[in-house]
Design an enzyme around this catalytic site. Structure first.
Site, short mmCIF file in Angstrom:
data_model
loop_
_atom_site.label_atom_id
_atom_site.label_comp_id
_atom_site.label_asym_id
_atom_site.label_seq_id
_atom_site.Cartn_x
_atom_site.Cartn_y
_atom_site.Cartn_z
N HIS A 98 1.06 -1.19 0.19
CA HIS A 98 -0.07 -0.12 -0.03
C HIS A 98 0.88 1.17 -0.13
CE1 HIS A 98 -2.26 -2.95 2.53
NE2 HIS A 98 -3.42 -2.42 1.98
N GLU A 117 -8.88 -13.72 -1.15
CA GLU A 117 -8.14 -13.92 -0.09
C GLU A 117 -8.88 -14.92 1.03
OE1 GLU A 117 -6.40 -10.65 2.28
OE2 GLU A 117 -6.71 -11.52 4.05
N ASP A 165 -0.89 -12.39 2.00
CA ASP A 165 -1.19 -11.45 3.22
C ASP A 165 -1.48 -12.15 4.41
OD1 ASP A 165 -2.39 -9.23 4.18
OD2 ASP A 165 -3.98 -9.26 2.61
N ASP A 205 -10.51 -11.38 11.25
CA ASP A 205 -9.42 -11.59 10.14
C ASP A 205 -8.00 -11.70 10.93
OD1 ASP A 205 -8.33 -11.82 7.56
OD2 ASP A 205 -8.43 -9.67 7.16
N ASP A 251 2.46 2.02 3.26
CA ASP A 251 3.41 1.08 3.81
C ASP A 251 5.06 1.47 3.59
OD1 ASP A 251 1.31 -0.56 4.44
OD2 ASP A 251 1.26 -1.72 2.38
#
Ligand code: XUL
Ligand code: CO
Length: 435
Positions: A99, A266, A337, A305, A102
């Site tokens: 991102h 995901e 991830d 999550d 980041d």
């Protein structure tokens, strides 16, 4: 200077090895169904979990020991580039993802934020050229900063919509500069808390407008990445617009966006939506929209999550089977991830965790290839649906029947006989492919 002095390049040593920093199953050059493991799996490291997150949780402070942390946030960002590429190359992954926030800290102004990014993007580009590590995808974080409290593209505040547009415009330019293969939209705050104060139609129409503008701008600057939407339910908004694969495809079709987007699916998002990962991958395949995957796993005892590294061989095999059935993952890849548990706070844990995930995917790939070679599912499915390959079933599939003809047929065939699925035996046989 080395950030990971204890680890040399991670090599394949096979199951005979007790070296924790070696692959036991992932052998990048081993050929499976005509392609190397490296080509099948296209692994990527997630910058945010590996280089940026600090191990804090809602109840406790940071635990991670990270030697790249400096007093000045820009110096930390520069150190992360060094550490990151040392990590990617020692691990032997071909890709990484990030991102915008980041890689570089946000500044006081949008202009300063972009200047910070520009400096780091230059460093990233140098490292990419030097090492050959590529960018699987980049994205814009439009969920962490307080300005996104009411959403980004689905916000109630037009100034925030404009800010988000500026951010994505920049992220598309960065993606082009770094040659990203894909560009991801995960709608972190694109949802709502309460319908009492929400104009759902306006919010979704605005999201679609936003996506069309992004498509137009990418075209304008010649950025030919595959656009991906990453569905997720429940978190952080109670009602997320991109709840799951099916909901997201309906949205894309409604707004005439389906030709520009595929899905980045995901595993932990699938389970939060009440689906298995393979279900989500199968839905995407039905639409020809399987773009890429975020590899991780949740904890079914917890309702959020958790982004654990994937070690569930059964789940990974069934996911890899879907990818093989899809003819591969195309321009996408397997992006971890996933984050180390809070208790796994040492630098070397980053290697151990990725090795665990990569070995699990290698085993899953091999098991899925055996299932495919043996026609395990093909035979089961052909047998289960064989009533549609001949007689009345074949006529239905060919579109030659109407209700008059079917009712006439049913009147003469009303002694229905079904076949047992023997599902328990199927599950036991599947285990033989896994272990
Ligand atoms: C959040 C998540 C994101 C996306 C990219 O659950 O998965 O990190 O992958 O924004
Ligand atoms: Co993700």
């Amino acid at each position: 200077m080395f950030y990971f002095p204890n680890v040399e390049k991670v090599q394949f040593e096979g199951t005979g090895s007790d070296n924790p920093f070696a692959f036991r199953h992932y052998n990048p050059d081993e050929v499976v169904l005509g392609k190397t493991m490296k080509e099948h799996l296209r692994f990527a490291v997630a910058y945010w979990h590996t280089l940026t997150q600090d191990g804090s949780d809602p109840f406790g402070q940071a635990t991670n020991i990270r030697t790249w942390l400096a007093d000045d946030p820009m110096q930390t960002a520069r150190n992360r580039v060094e550490a990151g590429f040392e990590f990617f190359t020692k691990l032997g992954v071909p890709y990484y993802c990030f991102h915008d926030v980041d890689i570089a800290p946000e500044g006081e102004t949008l202009k300063e934020t972009f200047q910070n990014q520009d400096e780091i993007v230059t460093l990233l580009k140098e490292k990419m050229d030097e090492t050959g590590v590529k960018l699987l995808w980049n994205t814009a974080n439009m969920f962490s900063n307080p300005r996104f409290v009411h959403g980004a593209a689905s916000t109630s505040n037009a100034d925030v919509f404009a800010y988000a547009a500026a951010q994505v415009k920049k992220a598309l330019e960065v993606g082009k500069e770094l040659g990203a293969e894909n560009y991801v939209f995960w709608g972190g705050r694109e949802g709502y808390e309460s319908l009492l104060n929400t104009d759902m139609k306006l919010e979704q129409d605005n999201m679609a407008r936003f996506f069309h503008m992004a498509v137009d701008y990418a075209k304008e600057i010649g950025f030919d990445a595959q656009f991906l939407i990453e569905p997720k339910p429940k978190e952080p908004s109670k009602h997320q617009y991109d709840f799951d694969a099916a909901t997201t495809m309906a949205f894309l079709q409604k707004y005439d966006l389906d030709k520009y987007f595929k899905l980045n699916l995901e595993a932990n998002h699938a389970t939060l939506a009440g689906h298995t990962f393979e279900h989500e991958l199968n839905v995407a395949r039905c639409y020809g929209a399987l773009g890429s995957i975020d590899a991780n796993q949740g904890d079914l005892l917890l309702g959020w999550d958790t982004d654990e590294f994937p070690t569930d061989l059964s789940a990974v095999t069934l996911a890899m089977y879907q990818i093989l059935e899809n003819g591969g993952i195309g321009r996408g890849g397997v992006n971890f991830d996933a984050k180390v548990r809070r208790g796994s706070f040492e630098m070397d844990d980053l290697f151990l965790a990725h090795i665990a995930g990569m070995d699990t995917f290698a085993r899953g790939l091999k098991a899925a290839a055996r299932l495919k070679e043996d026609g395990f599912f093909d035979k089961l499915i052909a047998d289960r649906y064989d009533s549609f390959s001949t007689g009345i079933g074949a006529e239905i599939v060919a579109g030659k029947m109407d209700f008059h003809q079917l009712a006439a047929y049913a009147t003469n065939h009303d002694r229905i006989q079904n076949k047992s699925s023997h599902l328990e035996m199927v599950k036991a046989r599947l285990n033989e492919y896994l272990y």
